[in-house]
Enzyme design. Structure first.
Site, mmCIF file in Angstrom:
data_model
loop_
_atom_site.group_PDB
_atom_site.id
_atom_site.type_symbol
_atom_site.label_atom_id
_atom_site.label_comp_id
_atom_site.label_asym_id
_atom_site.label_seq_id
_atom_site.Cartn_x
_atom_site.Cartn_y
_atom_site.Cartn_z
ATOM 1 N N SER A 1 41.208 34.572 33.880
ATOM 2 C CA SER A 1 41.131 34.405 35.335
ATOM 3 C C SER A 1 41.366 35.691 36.120
ATOM 4 O O SER A 1 41.406 35.661 37.344
ATOM 5 C CB SER A 1 42.134 33.338 35.788
ATOM 6 O OG SER A 1 43.450 33.799 35.536
ATOM 7 N N GLU B 1 35.550 32.985 44.166
ATOM 8 C CA GLU B 1 34.790 34.123 43.622
ATOM 9 C C GLU B 1 33.330 33.742 43.391
ATOM 10 O O GLU B 1 32.477 34.623 43.248
ATOM 11 C CB GLU B 1 35.411 34.615 42.317
ATOM 12 C CG GLU B 1 36.672 35.428 42.492
ATOM 13 C CD GLU B 1 36.438 36.773 43.171
ATOM 14 O OE1 GLU B 1 35.594 37.534 42.698
ATOM 15 O OE2 GLU B 1 37.106 37.049 44.177
ATOM 16 N N SER C 1 36.080 28.432 41.838
ATOM 17 C CA SER C 1 36.769 29.551 42.494
ATOM 18 C C SER C 1 35.960 30.062 43.677
ATOM 19 O O SER C 1 34.720 30.052 43.650
ATOM 20 C CB SER C 1 36.933 30.683 41.483
ATOM 21 O OG SER C 1 37.226 31.890 42.151
ATOM 22 N N ALA D 1 42.233 26.251 32.508
ATOM 23 C CA ALA D 1 42.321 27.412 31.614
ATOM 24 C C ALA D 1 41.112 28.327 31.766
ATOM 25 O O ALA D 1 39.977 27.871 31.894
ATOM 26 C CB ALA D 1 42.410 26.927 30.169
ATOM 27 N N TYR E 1 33.344 37.111 35.883
ATOM 28 C CA TYR E 1 34.280 36.007 36.152
ATOM 29 C C TYR E 1 33.621 35.014 37.128
ATOM 30 O O TYR E 1 33.580 33.814 36.867
ATOM 31 C CB TYR E 1 35.598 36.542 36.747
ATOM 32 C CG TYR E 1 36.467 35.418 37.237
ATOM 33 C CD1 TYR E 1 37.236 34.669 36.351
ATOM 34 C CD2 TYR E 1 36.479 35.064 38.587
ATOM 35 C CE1 TYR E 1 37.996 33.598 36.799
ATOM 36 C CE2 TYR E 1 37.238 33.998 39.035
ATOM 37 C CZ TYR E 1 37.998 33.267 38.143
ATOM 38 O OH TYR E 1 38.748 32.208 38.590
HETATM 39 O O1 G4F Z 1 44.842 39.336 43.385
HETATM 40 P P1 G4F Z 1 43.477 39.645 42.910
HETATM 41 O O2 G4F Z 1 43.353 40.272 41.563
HETATM 42 O O3 G4F Z 1 42.675 38.284 43.015
HETATM 43 P P2 G4F Z 1 41.106 37.930 43.144
HETATM 44 O O4 G4F Z 1 40.258 38.937 42.501
HETATM 45 O O5 G4F Z 1 40.828 37.622 44.585
HETATM 46 O O6 G4F Z 1 41.006 36.595 42.259
HETATM 47 C C1 G4F Z 1 41.985 35.563 42.305
HETATM 48 O O7 G4F Z 1 41.575 34.544 43.187
HETATM 49 C C2 G4F Z 1 40.382 33.841 42.796
HETATM 50 C C3 G4F Z 1 40.113 32.774 43.848
HETATM 51 O O8 G4F Z 1 39.409 33.367 44.899
HETATM 52 C C4 G4F Z 1 40.563 33.232 41.415
HETATM 53 F F1 G4F Z 1 39.417 32.589 41.054
HETATM 54 C C5 G4F Z 1 40.893 34.329 40.414
HETATM 55 O O9 G4F Z 1 41.134 33.759 39.142
HETATM 56 C C6 G4F Z 1 42.164 35.028 40.891
HETATM 57 O O10 G4F Z 1 43.234 34.097 40.866
HETATM 58 O O11 G4F Z 1 42.734 40.640 43.947
HETATM 59 C C7 G4F Z 1 42.679 40.359 45.332
HETATM 60 C C8 G4F Z 1 42.115 41.559 46.080
HETATM 61 C C9 G4F Z 1 40.830 42.139 45.479
HETATM 62 O O12 G4F Z 1 39.923 42.403 46.524
HETATM 63 C C10 G4F Z 1 41.260 43.461 44.844
HETATM 64 O O13 G4F Z 1 40.250 44.469 44.825
HETATM 65 O O14 G4F Z 1 43.072 42.623 46.021
HETATM 66 C C11 G4F Z 1 42.392 43.842 45.782
HETATM 67 N N1 G4F Z 1 43.326 44.805 45.177
HETATM 68 C C12 G4F Z 1 43.709 45.994 45.747
HETATM 69 N N2 G4F Z 1 44.540 46.626 44.936
HETATM 70 C C13 G4F Z 1 43.950 44.684 43.990
HETATM 71 C C14 G4F Z 1 44.722 45.826 43.834
HETATM 72 N N3 G4F Z 1 43.930 43.691 43.067
HETATM 73 C C15 G4F Z 1 44.707 43.835 41.964
HETATM 74 N N4 G4F Z 1 44.724 42.845 41.045
HETATM 75 N N5 G4F Z 1 45.464 44.977 41.755
HETATM 76 C C16 G4F Z 1 45.495 46.009 42.661
HETATM 77 O O15 G4F Z 1 46.193 47.024 42.459
#
Ligand code: G4F
Length: 315
Positions: free
Chosen positions: A70, A113, A111, A67, A135
């Site tokens: 995230s 991250e 993570s 939890a 985070y």
């Molecule tokens: O899918 P994301 O939001 O995931 P992020 O930030 O990598 O984090 C996820 O993975 C982590 C493990 O490494 C976990 F700990 C965390 O809880 C979560 O599950 O974003 C992925 C990438 C980023 O670089 C972001 O800038 O996608 C890029 N991005 C580009 N456009 C976007 C978007 N992300 C989101 N959410 N929405 C967009 O429109």
């Protein structure tokens, strides 16, 4: 996780917020496949008393602490609640387990991250942490707390440093599901545009179904430890977009609009994990390839909207 444990014959208990128990149709929709087979308890990561009470009622033998707040983007909007829920929540979980059932095996969801502006590629269990968001900072604190409970109190407490893991159950706010649900809506004629932020970011994306197996394996070891779980392959967000659109026979360039508001104040540009320690110790490895993961997610979202995905070779 619950599905995996049920298949192995476990009795599974979960913690959800009281509002979720009172509104299951909306808030527990992603638990549909298992809801009738697990026992849910109302508690909050913000309240030690509520967590202590659930742990005392259940007396768990294994505890998977997944939890958290995230969503990395949201942690820039509300740093305070992210740190509060993630750091204190982890501390409360560890303390309740230590005080009530110290022999219980504990898993903490670390993570990738935590690596943030990573100093080396690929990232291993020895790579220094340089988190780029509250985070990421909260996960480093949770990781340190878990290790400290292991060292100070002899708890069987392990952390998985999991790289991004996805499936058709992913929340819509994360980029993979945002893309696959957006593609399905466009293919269904319900939308004409998909607004996205940084398409150049690189992530090591695996399938959640395989990653929960790694978490379980960690708690079956004689000794607690920390493990990196990853595929060892990295892809840009743009590659994910291209494949997802190609799967329904569309060219992403006609639909994707860059939106500067969706860029993060501090980005994690490149994540690529080296899971060889987990491979050697846990005998864990991933099977589902990037292309298969994208296809599964697009097809699931298309099915929901009654759209037939045009199966194309995704090279
Ligand atoms: O899918 P994301 O939001 O995931 P992020 O930030 O990598 O984090 C996820 O993975 C982590 C493990 O490494 C976990 F700990 C965390 O809880 C979560 O599950 O974003 C992925 C990438 C980023 O670089 C972001 O800038 O996608 C890029 N991005 C580009 N456009 C976007 C978007 N992300 C989101 N959410 N929405 C967009 O429109």
């Amino acid at each position: 996780m619950a599905e995996l444990l049920l298949a192995k014959g476990y009795e599974v208990h979960g913690i959800v917020r009281r509002v979720a128990i009172e509104d299951p149709e909306h808030r527990l929709v992603r638990l549909e496949a298992v809801r009738s087979r697990i026992k849910l308890h109302a508690a909050s990561l913000e309240s030690y008393a509520s967590i202590h009470q659930v742990v005392a009622n259940v007396l768990p033998e294994e505890c998977y602490h997944l939890a958290a707040q995230s969503f990395v983007s949201y942690s820039f909007d509300d740093e305070f609640s992210t740190l509060n829920a993630n750091v204190n929540g982890t501390h409360f979980m560890l303390a309740a387990v230590k005080n009530v059932v110290p022999e219980c095996r504990f898993y903490f969801a670390g993570s990738s991250e935590m690596f943030g502006k990573a100093e080396e590629v690929p990232q291993t269990g020895r790579t220094r942490f340089h988190p780029r968001s509250t985070y990421g900072i909260s996960k480093v604190a949770g990781f340190d707390l878990t290790r400290n409970y292991r060292e100070a109190y002899g708890m069987h407490a392990s952390s998985g440093i999991l790289f991004n893991h996805e499936s058709p159950r992913r929340g819509y706010e994360f980029v993979t599901r945002k893309i696959t649900s957006g593609v399905a809506r466009i293919a269904a004629g319900r939308s004409t545009e998909l607004r996205l932020g940084n398409l150049d970011a690189k992530r090591d994306w695996g399938h959640a179904r395989e990653y929960v197996e790694a978490m379980w394996l960690m708690l079956q070891q004689d000794q607690p430890d920390d493990y990196v779980i990853a595929t060892g392959e990295t892809h840009t967000v743009q590659e994910f977009v291209e494949l997802a659109f190609a799967h329904v026979g569309l060219d992403y360039r006609n639909y994707v609009t860059p939106d500067p508001d969706l860029f993060r104040p501090a980005e994690v540009n490149l994540l690529l994990g080296d899971a060889s320690y987990a491979k050697n110790r846990l005998r864990w490895s991933h099977v589902v390839a990037f292309e298969a993961l994208v296809r599964e997610m697009v097809e699931a979202d298309c099915r929901t909207l009654g759209v037939q995905a045009k199966v194309r070779s995704m090279v």
